[in-house]
Motif scaffolding. Structure first.
Motif, short mmCIF file in Angstrom:
data_model
loop_
_atom_site.label_atom_id
_atom_site.label_comp_id
_atom_site.label_asym_id
_atom_site.label_seq_id
_atom_site.Cartn_x
_atom_site.Cartn_y
_atom_site.Cartn_z
N ALA A 47 -7.55 -5.27 4.84
CA ALA A 47 -6.66 -6.34 4.41
C ALA A 47 -5.23 -6.03 4.88
CB ALA A 47 -6.82 -6.64 2.90
N ALA A 48 -4.60 -6.35 5.75
CA ALA A 48 -3.33 -5.99 6.44
C ALA A 48 -2.32 -6.98 5.72
CB ALA A 48 -2.93 -6.36 7.99
N VAL A 49 -1.35 -6.57 4.76
CA VAL A 49 -0.40 -7.26 4.10
C VAL A 49 0.98 -7.18 4.58
CG1 VAL A 49 0.50 -7.69 1.57
CG2 VAL A 49 -1.96 -7.00 2.04
N ASN A 50 1.73 -8.04 4.77
CA ASN A 50 3.05 -7.87 5.26
C ASN A 50 4.14 -7.92 4.22
OD1 ASN A 50 3.57 -10.50 4.83
ND2 ASN A 50 3.08 -11.33 6.65
N ALA A 51 5.19 -7.90 4.54
CA ALA A 51 6.62 -7.48 3.64
C ALA A 51 6.67 -8.95 2.87
CB ALA A 51 8.03 -7.40 4.31
N ASP A 52 6.09 -10.17 3.26
CA ASP A 52 6.26 -11.35 2.62
C ASP A 52 5.09 -11.65 1.67
OD1 ASP A 52 8.71 -11.83 3.79
OD2 ASP A 52 7.72 -12.96 5.34
N ASP A 53 4.15 -10.57 1.33
CA ASP A 53 2.80 -10.62 0.62
C ASP A 53 2.05 -11.76 1.20
OD1 ASP A 53 3.06 -8.47 -1.25
OD2 ASP A 53 4.07 -9.87 -2.40
N PRO A 73 -10.95 -9.22 8.21
CA PRO A 73 -11.95 -8.52 9.59
C PRO A 73 -12.59 -7.36 9.14
CG PRO A 73 -9.37 -8.70 9.82
CD PRO A 73 -9.41 -9.13 8.44
N ALA A 74 -13.70 -7.47 9.73
CA ALA A 74 -15.04 -6.62 9.31
C ALA A 74 -16.04 -6.25 10.23
CB ALA A 74 -15.68 -7.10 7.95
N GLY A 75 -16.53 -5.30 10.18
CA GLY A 75 -17.67 -4.77 11.14
C GLY A 75 -18.44 -3.58 10.68
N VAL A 76 -19.38 -3.26 11.25
CA VAL A 76 -20.12 -1.91 10.81
C VAL A 76 -19.40 -0.82 11.30
CG1 VAL A 76 -22.46 -3.25 10.73
CG2 VAL A 76 -21.76 -2.23 13.02
N VAL A 77 -19.78 0.46 10.65
CA VAL A 77 -19.33 1.59 11.27
C VAL A 77 -20.03 2.07 12.37
CG1 VAL A 77 -18.74 3.88 10.30
CG2 VAL A 77 -18.39 2.22 8.96
N ASP A 78 -19.47 2.58 13.38
CA ASP A 78 -20.25 2.86 14.61
C ASP A 78 -20.73 4.53 14.59
OD1 ASP A 78 -20.34 0.48 16.08
OD2 ASP A 78 -18.48 1.11 17.47
N ASP A 79 -21.80 4.84 15.18
CA ASP A 79 -22.17 6.19 15.22
C ASP A 79 -20.80 7.31 15.65
OD1 ASP A 79 -24.65 5.64 14.36
OD2 ASP A 79 -25.33 5.66 16.20
N GLY A 80 -20.68 7.99 14.88
CA GLY A 80 -19.62 9.07 15.20
C GLY A 80 -18.20 8.43 14.64
N ARG A 98 -2.37 -4.15 15.27
CA ARG A 98 -2.71 -2.85 15.00
C ARG A 98 -2.03 -2.86 13.70
NH1 ARG A 98 -1.01 -0.18 19.55
NH2 ARG A 98 -3.14 -0.29 20.45
N ILE A 99 -2.70 -1.72 12.82
CA ILE A 99 -2.09 -1.54 11.42
C ILE A 99 -1.74 -0.09 11.45
CG2 ILE A 99 -3.23 -3.26 10.05
CD1 ILE A 99 -5.38 -1.03 9.75
N GLY A 100 -0.86 0.48 10.39
CA GLY A 100 -0.47 1.70 10.14
C GLY A 100 -1.62 2.27 9.12
N PRO A 101 -1.03 3.41 8.38
CA PRO A 101 -1.90 3.85 7.21
C PRO A 101 -2.87 3.11 6.60
CG PRO A 101 0.29 4.77 7.31
CD PRO A 101 0.26 3.60 8.06
N LEU A 102 -4.07 3.51 6.51
CA LEU A 102 -5.06 2.61 5.59
C LEU A 102 -5.14 3.23 4.09
CD1 LEU A 102 -8.03 2.07 7.96
CD2 LEU A 102 -6.43 0.30 7.20
N HIS A 103 -5.07 2.42 3.30
CA HIS A 103 -5.41 2.85 1.72
C HIS A 103 -6.55 2.22 1.58
CE1 HIS A 103 -1.28 3.93 2.15
NE2 HIS A 103 -1.01 2.83 2.56
N VAL A 121 -13.51 -1.50 1.69
CA VAL A 121 -12.30 -2.41 1.97
C VAL A 121 -11.54 -1.58 1.83
CG1 VAL A 121 -11.00 -4.59 1.34
CG2 VAL A 121 -13.34 -4.25 1.06
N PHE A 122 -10.16 -1.74 2.76
CA PHE A 122 -9.03 -0.91 2.84
C PHE A 122 -7.93 -1.91 3.02
CE2 PHE A 122 -12.18 1.91 4.58
CZ PHE A 122 -11.86 3.13 4.15
N TRP A 123 -6.86 -1.48 2.69
CA TRP A 123 -5.44 -2.47 2.85
C TRP A 123 -4.43 -1.54 3.42
CZ3 TRP A 123 -0.37 -1.75 0.96
CH2 TRP A 123 -0.41 -0.75 0.24
N ALA A 124 -3.75 -2.38 4.49
CA ALA A 124 -2.62 -1.56 5.01
C ALA A 124 -1.24 -2.51 5.02
CB ALA A 124 -2.78 -1.59 6.51
N GLU A 125 -0.14 -1.74 4.76
CA GLU A 125 0.96 -2.23 4.62
C GLU A 125 1.60 -2.73 6.22
OE1 GLU A 125 3.71 -3.95 2.44
OE2 GLU A 125 2.61 -2.43 1.39
N GLY A 126 1.70 -4.02 6.40
CA GLY A 126 2.19 -4.38 7.62
C GLY A 126 0.94 -4.20 8.85
#
Length: 177
Positions: A47-53, A73-80, A98-103, A121-126
């Motif tokens: 979940a990418a969240v921008n400055a306007d929430d 956006p979602a998908g399976v984790v690939d090998d490696g 493209r997102i920055g750090p994931l939480h 599920v992760f979220w990212a700021e912007g």
């Protein structure tokens, strides 16, 4: 404590996406039953969240249920690949952002009576727009949607995917006070 015990499994079908197994299960009262289950690879979502929430969502059709809805956006984790790498990759491939750090936000088990699937599920700021999505066939459109609208969208059935419902309602609770 009433515990069901898995005494062993036999694979009855397998492909690159999943395995169908038949388990010999012992019930708490000692009886046995055959139980089919599906073993799946982990799924990563962002979940990418921008400055306007606002959160970046995909409007897509699911042919299995013949339904339209907003999803993350979602998908399976690939090998490696780590779960975090998969989450960032899927967001980029499906949205062109493209997102920055994931939480970490949460992990859900969408159907734990039938499958061992875990959706992380992760979220990212912007996010930064870098171009048209590589996997544009995955959705009809991509939009930044106000988190404040999420509860109404869930009620109307516009967000149907269980992992997105859980994640977006949690983000709404945390950010829209």
């Amino acid at each position: 404590m009433s515990v069901w015990k898995n005494l062993g499994e036999q694979t009855v079908y397998a492909n690159q996406w999943f395995k169908i197994n038949l388990a010999d299960v012992e019930l708490p009262d000692g009886r046995h039953l055959d139980h089919y289950l599906m073993r799946l690879r982990p799924v990563a979502l962002t979940a990418a969240v921008n400055a306007d929430d606002e959160v970046l969502l995909l409007w897509r059709h699911r042919f299995i249920t013949d339904s339209w809805g907003w999803e993350l956006p979602a998908g399976v984790v690939d090998d490696g690949e780590t779960i975090e790498q998969a989450a960032a990759r899927e967001l980029l491939e499906e949205t062109g952002w493209r997102i920055g750090p994931l939480h970490p936000l949460l992990t859900v088990e969408p159907s734990n009576g039938l499958t061992d699937a875990r959706h992380h599920v992760f979220w990212a700021e912007g996010a930064e727009y870098v171009g048209h999505p590589q996997d544009d066939f995955e959705s009809e459109r991509r939009e930044w949607v106000p988190l404040a609208r999420v509860p109404e969208m869930v009620e109307k059935g516009e967000i149907r995917s269980a992992n997105a419902v859980a994640a977006l309602l949690l983000l709404h609770k945390r950010r829209c006070r």
